[in-house]
Each structure stands twice: as structure tokens, then as C-alpha cells.
Write an enzyme that holds these catalytic residues in place. Structure first.
Site, short mmCIF file in Angstrom:
data_model
loop_
_atom_site.label_atom_id
_atom_site.label_comp_id
_atom_site.label_asym_id
_atom_site.label_seq_id
_atom_site.Cartn_x
_atom_site.Cartn_y
_atom_site.Cartn_z
CE1 TYR A 1 18.84 68.11 52.43
CE2 TYR A 1 17.78 69.63 53.96
CZ TYR A 1 18.04 68.28 53.40
OH TYR A 1 17.89 67.26 54.26
CE LYS B 1 46.37 51.70 45.04
NZ LYS B 1 47.03 50.95 43.98
CG ASP C 1 45.73 45.20 44.14
OD1 ASP C 1 46.84 45.67 44.56
OD2 ASP C 1 44.72 45.53 44.86
CB ALA D 1 44.94 39.65 43.16
N1 LIG Z 1 53.65 46.75 41.73
C1 LIG Z 1 52.47 46.92 41.58
O1 LIG Z 1 51.95 47.82 40.88
C2 LIG Z 1 51.55 45.72 42.54
C3 LIG Z 1 52.22 45.07 43.36
N2 LIG Z 1 51.51 44.21 43.79
C4 LIG Z 1 52.20 43.25 45.10
O2 LIG Z 1 52.11 42.02 44.77
C5 LIG Z 1 52.10 41.42 45.89
C6 LIG Z 1 50.73 40.50 46.03
O3 LIG Z 1 49.45 41.14 45.98
P1 LIG Z 1 48.15 40.47 45.39
O4 LIG Z 1 48.40 39.61 44.49
O5 LIG Z 1 47.31 41.68 45.33
O6 LIG Z 1 47.84 39.78 46.96
P2 LIG Z 1 47.44 38.21 47.27
O7 LIG Z 1 47.08 38.16 48.42
O8 LIG Z 1 46.13 38.07 46.15
O9 LIG Z 1 48.42 37.26 46.57
C7 LIG Z 1 49.58 36.97 47.29
C8 LIG Z 1 50.52 35.76 46.49
O10 LIG Z 1 51.69 35.85 47.05
C9 LIG Z 1 51.90 34.51 47.61
N3 LIG Z 1 52.80 34.43 48.55
C10 LIG Z 1 53.02 35.02 49.66
N4 LIG Z 1 54.34 34.83 50.29
C11 LIG Z 1 55.04 34.09 49.37
C12 LIG Z 1 56.36 33.69 49.48
N5 LIG Z 1 57.29 33.75 50.39
N6 LIG Z 1 56.74 33.14 48.23
C13 LIG Z 1 55.88 32.68 47.07
N7 LIG Z 1 54.66 33.31 47.07
C14 LIG Z 1 54.33 33.87 48.15
C15 LIG Z 1 50.75 34.01 48.18
O11 LIG Z 1 50.57 32.54 48.18
P3 LIG Z 1 49.44 31.78 48.68
O12 LIG Z 1 48.43 31.72 47.24
O13 LIG Z 1 49.89 30.60 48.86
O14 LIG Z 1 48.86 32.21 49.87
C16 LIG Z 1 49.74 34.68 46.93
O15 LIG Z 1 49.57 33.65 45.90
C17 LIG Z 1 51.86 42.31 46.96
O16 LIG Z 1 53.36 42.66 47.62
C18 LIG Z 1 51.61 43.67 46.37
O17 LIG Z 1 52.13 44.70 47.08
C19 LIG Z 1 50.12 44.09 43.96
C20 LIG Z 1 49.47 44.90 42.75
C21 LIG Z 1 50.15 46.16 42.14
C1 LIG Z 2 50.37 48.96 44.07
C2 LIG Z 2 49.44 48.26 44.59
O1 LIG Z 2 48.46 48.50 44.24
C3 LIG Z 2 49.71 47.14 45.58
O2 LIG Z 2 50.95 47.06 45.74
O3 LIG Z 2 48.89 46.47 46.14
MG LIG Z 3 46.77 47.07 45.56
#
Ligand SMILES: NC(=O)C1=CN([C@@H]2O[C@H](COP(=O)(O)OP(=O)(O)OC[C@H]3O[C@@H](n4cnc5c(N)ncnc54)[C@H](OP(=O)(O)O)[C@@H]3O)[C@@H](O)[C@H]2O)C=CC1
Ligand SMILES: CC(=O)C(=O)O
Ligand SMILES: [Mg+2]
Length: 772
Positions: free
Chosen positions: A49, A104, A172, A207
Site C-alpha cells: 500500500y 460458476k 449460455d 439465448a
Molecule cells: N446445458 C447447458 O449447458 C445449458 C442449458 N441451458 C438451459 O436452457 C434453458 C434456457 O436457457 P436460456 O436460453 O439461457 O434462457 P432464455 O430465457 O433466454 O430462453 C428461454 C427460452 O425457453 C422458452 N420456453 C420457456 N418455456 C417453454 C416451454 N414450455 N416450451 C417451449 N419453450 C419454452 C422461452 O420462450 P419465450 O421466448 O416465448 O419466452 C425462451 O425462448 C434453461 O433451462 C437453461 O438451464 C442454458 C445454457 C446452458
Molecule cells: C449451464 C448453464 O449455464 C445454464 O443452465 O444456464
Molecule cells: Mg447459464
């Protein structure tokens, strides 16, 4: 996952309770900030420091690149969220998102040595969020955006990448896209389908889903073969939002002219299902209608769109991947984000380019097809690791991920012109990454895998101890062992109930009642047979068996009622050792018992011997102990690296203990020329190659030793305990008993539940090893 107040199955309730406890104790949360420099006197203070700190400040003002040398910024990533799309839990807000972000942070640190500030921002306005994050550039070496919902996340990431001169990565989107694309490529190869011909049905248009699709289309999937559903059904041209032009541009790219309206409609005939949406949306009925050998990437966390067993029940020919670690084919961005950032930070990348992302896809896809290394085989003992339907992509604990991905990313960054400090020598860089491989995250993994592959019968001498009961519950839940408790059934039952455990006596767990067991006669007769030439009469044998649960446990092994024993939680180590010496005896070829403890520290894992048995072993004995210890170290999937430590440095002293250690090293080295070792040397030289090389540039030992052989029991035991107490986060394993004819470990009264579980796994792994 159900919200916290929904009814849970007993297994889910146990997981919930364990997760709460894990997060709460012994320290709150999962991550802390630790100084890396000494700050123990006036001089340190004036360097760290004011006034000394002014010099690096002024240097950085003159040359901002020096921030990489004078601060921790170059190894510091911000994991940043606003909590709008947390796993599949949805918009739970930034505060509730904090455990995920801390998680994370742990993964960054454990898998790639990267420090993390987790930053949860109460801000939903994309432009304000961009301003806030961009203003953090002086603090951070990289930005990992996490769990920010679509469509805002696309804009936020794009703008930040433009504005900032450090890597910005939305995990994601791109992490998921990289892993799922690698899984898709490998899956298609297995089923022999052409990427340009497959129909892809998608649930989710957020996303993760959109980013996955963008990469998959880049790899050859035809956009017209892709059918996407969001929460309102199929994204198609007749939808009101599509007709009114309100569809976000990211969804617009995948909008179809089609009569399909529901997920069931688009899944019918599909070759691939990609789910990045919500739990359970893909039904078994839908899976039935998919094309031949369908590939199902059900990635919603923590509960996938469909559980693999449900899909397989209706379509045994399908290949399924989920985001979960408890099924094969874990498609999770943890396979990517630690390593892409490692490579990016190490070459001073200013961006994450498409080339760097594709390098990850290539390496991950190739790794699943590469021959499995010894370490990976050890880490996943008993599992089929040949490229195939259940091994599409590498496992998260595959040490080769960092060794392959980080250099490929650094090379791609240089090729794309974004590396400010290009890595000149990739081979040397790859070698330097090995320091991350054997750190704590990996440590117990091989042992647990070996135990789970063939759970053996473990008998616990102190069955009535609540720590043992809790450990046995974990061992059962994890499928590590078939336990036998020595204890009075009524006491056991009362304590199991009081501790709220689920194990069932006589059902999950065998019991030996030390006061009244039908095997008593058999046991004391065996004791007598073994000890009658040591002046033990039948009456003395009866009383010895009544008095000592350790004797009962040892006899149970002797008579084939158990395979391994855990004892020592009550009473003196030496009393237990006496029973083990008399009733279990030495393994063929072993000349003495010895003990070894392991410490899993932040920076390294250290084994120390002989911590409990031999007062002052001579050189021959030390060489034997070292050989047994080295063998045990291998059980952890680690190549042993031995240092015979001393007050003397390669002959600097001729005192008897220095001569002894020198001789012990010579004997060991001659008998085990293949093992890296050296001695006698100081403790610092054992752990630091540069200190060692100043004395002996051609030492056979490279890097840091992981097994320290100490001259006396006092030295070993004191060193172990001092290190244990000074390492706040350290985990200890042991004592591991070396030299016994059967797997027996004598713990100490301070043993924790976790240590008992670890030693259970080790005992079972020992059984497996002994059976070959
Ligand atoms: N295994 C992995 O490494 C990862 C997994 N994931 C998983 O993916 C999922 C989405 O994450 P993310 O993309 O970041 O989140 P977002 O919020 O960006 O997107 C979620 C999407 O899911 C849609 N959705 C929600 N409910 C339903 C349903 N019942 N039927 C169809 N579509 C639906 C939403 O629809 P709408 O656009 O109409 O709102 C939206 O388009 C999460 O469960 C997350 O855990 C994410 C990142 C990494
Ligand atoms: C793994 C992850 O980043 C998610 O499910 O959002
Ligand atoms: Mg995530």
C-alpha cells in the site's frame, strides 16, 4: 425443478438438504477473496500500500499493458448476470442468482485456475446494463455474461464486444452452442446421417437455443430443416407476432412457413431434438414419432426436457444428452467456459472470435474420439469411455480438456489477430497447463469412481457414532459401499432416527451386535486360533472380542463377512493398530505398517508419510514405506513424485538423519527407477523446482513433489497437522493405513463425516484393486 415448497421425493429432499448445508457451512457461500502476497510487517505494508503502491500505479498510467504484470486483472473474470434467465428457473432476480454465479466462479477456479468476481446487477434495462458493465473494464480481464435472458442478451453481448477491449462471452449462448455442436457432430457421425439432410426440432428460442442453432447452421444444418418452438408454440409466419412484425430478429431468422403449430407437430419425423427451454416439455409420446436413431439434446437445467430413461424406454435406438452430471453425455457449458477463457487470458485476447469458438468445437469433438488417458480411465473407472452413444463428448473431469482447448484457443486468437501477447511456444504452454490438472477438483474422483463401479462390503467398528451413520447414509446414496455397522441395534435405530437419516438396518445395512450376535462363537474361536501362540486362552479370546469392535471388524474380514474396515473414531490409534496387526496382519511382501495422510490444498495436493506408525524408521524401512505410499498415490490417478525431505540439502549435512534420508532415497530410486523422486532435500526444494534446481539442475524430480517422505513420525505428524490447520479450505484424507493384508483404515477421533466417506471410498477402491 419444483419450487422449494413443492412436495419432493425422499431423494430430492435429501439433495435439497445437502445442498443447503453445502452452501451454509462451514463458511457461508462458496467463494472468497484471498491475498496472494505476504502482509506481515511494516515493509510489506509500505510495498503493498502507500507509499510503494504508487510506483506500479504510475507505471500503469504510462503503459496500461503493465496492468497485466502488476495486478491480478489478467487472471480475473467477471461472471455477470441480472438474474433474468437463471438456469431453467427463469427470472428469479439477481440476488437469487448469486449461488449460481458463485458456482460458476468455483468452476472457473477449480478447472482452470481463473479468479472470478461474481457480479449480480439489479438492472434490467439493456442500455444501462451495457454502460455499467463496460465501465468495469479497468477491473476485469474478461467478461462472462451469465443467465441474462433473450432477446436482450444478444444486444448486450454485441454492444459490449464492440465497446470493450477484453474478451466478452455469453456463456449460455456460446458455451452451450460449442458443446452441443460438438455433441451433434459426433452423434451424427455415429448414426451415419448427413448434417445437411437432418430435420431439427427445437424447444426454446432464447439465448442458448438461438446460439446453438446459429452454430449448427454454420456447420451445415439447413435453416429450412429447423423448426423452433418458444413458449407460445411453433415460430411460424401465421403467428400474430410474426405478422405484426413484433417477432425479435433472433426468432425471425428461424420463422417457418408451416402448418405445424405445436412441439409434437415438429418433433414428428425429426432426426434431432434440441431443448433449451423448460423441464419435461418433450414427452415419450413425442419421442416415439421421431426419425430413426434420433439424437435428443435435452439441455434444460436442472431438469431436462425429458429424462433419458423415459426417452430410451420408448426409443431404445435414441442417443440422449442432458445438462446433468448424473447421466451419460453431459452437454454442459462447463466443458467450455473455463478453458476458452484460460486460452483467451493467457494470450491477452481482446475478443472471443468465431475462430476461437470453432477451435473449441473441434477439440471437444475430437477429444471424445481420442484414446482415453490413464487419468480419465481412473477418474471414471467402470464406465465405458469408448466413443459411442453414451460417450458423445468428453467428461467434465477429463484433464485433457484444458490441455487441448486452451492452446487451441490461444492459437486461434493469434491467427485471428486478437492476441496481444501471442503464445510463442504452444508445446511449452500446453505443458505449463498441467499445473491445473491435478488440483483439488479432480482429487477424489478416481477413488469414488472405482468404488462406485464395484461397491464392496465395508464394516464400521464405531457403528453407533453419529458421524459414521451420516457417512454411511452418504455411502449408500452414492452407491459407494455395502455397509455393516458394529453396534447395538436399538442404539443404532434410535440414533438413525434422531439424525433424521433414511438408512434401514438389516435392509440397506447389515448389523453386528457386539453384545449379542449369533456369530460370537465363530469370531472368538477365530481370534483364539490366530492368537493361541501369543498366550491367549479361549476365555481371553472371548473377552477380547467382547471388548473391541475393531477386533470384531477384523475378524469379520478374516471370516469373509466383510471386505474392508473403517475404525479408529474412538480411542487411541495404537490400540486399533494392535488389533489390526494381530488379526489382519501384513500384506504379502510388506515388512511393516505405515500411515499416510493427504492434504488437498488450494495450490496443490500433498501426501505425507509416515504420520502415525513408525517412530524413526531406518533407511531401508523408509524406502519400503515410500514404495507403499507411492502405490497408494497412484490409486488417486496421480503419478507419484517423491521427495525425501530433511534439514539437509543434497549432502549439505552429514548428521545421521541426513545420511538416513540420502540412503533411503538411493534405495528407493534403485528399486523404482521409473518413479520421479529425489532427496535428501529441504521442504521448499521439494515443492519448488527453481529452489531445487539452484542446487541440482539435473534432479530426477520435476515440478512439485506430491509425496513427502519425512525422517520421523514426529516430523511427519507435525508437518501434517500444521499444514492442516493453516490451510483454511484444505480437505484432508486419511490416515491411510499402508501395508495391511486387507483394506483397513484407522481414522482418528477428529474425523469428519466427509473424511469417513472419503476413506470408505478409498477402502472400497483398495478392495477392487486387490481383486484386480
Ligand atoms: N446445458 C447447458 O449447458 C445449458 C442449458 N441451458 C438451459 O436452457 C434453458 C434456457 O436457457 P436460456 O436460453 O439461457 O434462457 P432464455 O430465457 O433466454 O430462453 C428461454 C427460452 O425457453 C422458452 N420456453 C420457456 N418455456 C417453454 C416451454 N414450455 N416450451 C417451449 N419453450 C419454452 C422461452 O420462450 P419465450 O421466448 O416465448 O419466452 C425462451 O425462448 C434453461 O433451462 C437453461 O438451464 C442454458 C445454457 C446452458
Ligand atoms: C449451464 C448453464 O449455464 C445454464 O443452465 O444456464
Ligand atoms: Mg447459464
Amino acid at each position: 425443478m419444483e419450487k422449494n415448497n413443492a412436495p419432493l421425493s425422499p431423494a430430492e429432499a435429501a439433495l435439497r438438504d445437502a445442498a443447503r448445508e453445502y452452501h451454509r457451512a462451514p463458511t457461508r457461500g462458496k467463494i472468497s477473496v484471498t491475498p496472494t502476497k505476504a502482509l506481515s510487517n511494516q515493509r510489506d505494508l509500505s510495498l503493498a500500500y502507500s507509499p510503494g503502491v504508487a510506483y506500479p500505479c504510475l507505471d500503469i498510467e504510462q503503459d496500461p499493458a503493465l496492468a497485466a504484470d502488476f495486478t491480478s486483472r489478467g487472471n480475473l473474470v467477471g461472471v455477470i448476470t441480472n438474474g433474468t434467465a437463471v438456469l431453467g428457473l427463469g427470472d428469479i432476480g439477481p440476488l437469487a442468482a448469486k449461488p449460481v454465479m458463485e458456482g460458476k466462479g468455483c468452476l472457473f477456479k477449480k478447472f482452470a485456475g481463473i479468479d472470478v468476481f461474481d457480479i449480480e446487477l439489479a438492472e434490467r434495462d439493456p442500455d444501462k446494463l451495457i454502460d455499467i458493465i463496460a465501465a468495469m473494464e479497468p477491473t476485469l480481464g474478461g467478461i462472462n455474461l451469465e443467465d441474462i435472458k433473450a432477446p436482450e442478451c444478444f444486444y448486450i453481448e454485441r454492444e459490449l464486444s464492440k465497446r470493450m477491449n477484453i474478451p466478452v462471452f455469453h456463456d449460455d449462448q456460446h458455451g452451450t452452442a460449442i458443446i452441443s455442436s460438438a455433441a451433434l457432430l459426433n452423434g451424427l457421425e455415429l448414426v451415419g446421417k448427413d448434417i445437411g439432410a437432418v430435420k431439427v426440432a427445437v424447444s426454446g428460442a432464447g439465448a442458448a437455443a438461438i446460439a446453438c442453432l446459429d452454430v449448427m447452421v454454420g456447420l451445415g444444418v439447413k435453416r429450412e430443416h429447423v423448426f423452433v418452438c418458444d413458449s407460445r408454440g411453433v415460430i411460424q409466419s401465421e403467428r400474430e407476432d410474426a405478422r405484426s412484425g413484433k417477432l425479435d430478429e433472433s426468432k425471425q431468422r428461424y420463422c417457418q412457413v408451416t402448418t405445424a403449430r405445436t412441439l409434437a407437430d415438429v418433433v414428428s419425423g425429426a432426426d434431432v431434438f434440441l431443448g433449451c427451454s423448460a423441464a419435461g416439455v418433450l414427452t415419450a409420446e413425442m419421442v416415439k414419432t421421431m426419425g430413426t436413431q434420433p439424437i435428443i439434446l435435452a439441455l434444460a437445467n436442472p431438469e431436462p426436457e425429458i429424462r433419458p430413461e423415459l426417452a430410451k424406454a420408448v426409443r431404445p435406438d435414441c442417443i440422449v444428452a442432458t445438462g446433468r452430471s448424473d447421466y451419460p453425455n453431459q452437454v454442459n457449458n462447463v466443458l467450455c467456459f473455463p478453458y476458452i477463457f484460460r486460452g483467451a487470458l493467457d494470450c491477452g485476447a481482446t475478443k472471443i472470435t468465431e475462430g476461437m469458438k470453432l477451435a473449441c468445437v473441434r477439440e471437444i469433438a475430437a477429444l471424445a474420439k481420442a484414446e482415453t488417458s490413464d487419468e480419465v480411465a481412473a477418474a471414471y473407472a467402470g464406465q465405458e469411455l469408448a466413443f459411442g452413444p453414451d460417450y458423445l463428448i468428453p467428461k467434465p473431469f477429463d484433464a485433457r480438456l484444458i490441455l487441448r482447448i486452451a492452446p487451441a484457443v490461444a492459437a486461434a486468437a493469434a491467427a485471428d489477430g486478437v492476441a496481444t501477447r501471442p503464445v510463442e511456444d504452444l508445446a511449452a504452454y500446453r505443458q505449463s497447463l498441467e499445473r491445473f490438472v491435478y488440483q483439488t477438483g479432480m482429487f477424489m474422483r478416481p477413488v469414488f469412481s472405482a468404488a462406485k463401479a464395484a461397491p464392496a462390503r465395508v464394516i464400521y467398528a464405531e457403528g453407533e457414532d453419529e458421524r459414521v451413520l451420516r457417512a454411511v447414509q452418504v455411502a449408500l446414496d452414492e452407491g459407494l459401499a455395502k455397509p455393516t455397522l458394529i453396534g447395538r441395534p436399538a442404539v443404532l435405530a434410535a440414533r438413525i432416527q434422531r439424525a433424521g437419516l433414511r438408512l434401514k438396518l438389516g435392509d440397506d445395512v447389515a448389523v453386528i451386535d457386539p453384545e449379542d450376535d449369533p456369530r460370537f462363537r465363530q469370531y472368538w474361536e477365530a481370534y483364539h486360533a490366530r492368537m493361541k501362540r501369543n498366550g491367549v486362552t479361549p476365555e481371553m479370546a472371548k473377552s477380547a472380542v467382547r471388548r473391541s469392535n475393531t477386533a470384531i471388524g477384523a475378524l469379520a474380514i478374516e471370516l469373509g463377512d466383510a471386505d474392508a474396515m473403517i475404525c479408529g473414531l474412538v480411542g487411541k490409534f495404537d490400540r486399533h493398530l494392535e488389533q489390526v496387526r494381530d488379526l489382519v496382519g501384513l500384506a504379502p511382501g510388506a515388512r511393516q505398517f505405515a500411515a499416510m495422510n493427504a492434504l488437498i490444498l488450494d495450490q496443490m495436493t500433498l501426501f505425507i508419510t509416515d504420520t502415525f506408525v513408525n517412530d524413526s524408521p531406518d533407511a531401508e524401512e523408509l524406502a519400503d514405506i515410500a514404495a507403499m505410499a507411492a502405490e497408494e498415490v497412484r490409486r488417486f490417478g496421480l503419478p507419484p513424485k517423491l521427495a525425501f525431505v530433511s534439514h539437509s540439502m543434497f549432502g549439505s549435512s552429514t548428521r545421521p538423519s541426513a545420511v538416513k534420508m540420502r540412503r533411503a532415497h538411493e534405495l528407493f530410486s534403485a528399486a523404482h527407477p521409473e518413479v520421479e523422486c529425489d532427496g535428501e532435500m529441504h521442504g521448499d526444494a521439494a515443492l519448488s523446482e527453481s529452489v531445487r534446481q539452484a542446487f541440482l539442475p539435473d534432479s530426477k524430480l520435476t515440478g512439485a513433489a506430491n509425496l513427502l517422505v519425512l525422517p520421523t513420525l514426529d516430523a511427519a505428524n507435525i508437518l501434517f497437522n500444521v499444514l492442516k490447520i493453516s490451510a483454511s479450505q484444505g480437505v484432508t484424507i486419511g490416515p491411510m493405513l499402508l501395508g495391511a493384508a486387507k483394506p483397513v483404515h484407522i481414522l482418528t477421533p477428529s474425523a469428519t463425516v466427509r473424511r469417513i466417506v472419503n476413506m470408505t471410498a478409498l477402502a472400497v477402491a483398495d478392495v477392487r484393486e486387490a481383486r484386480g
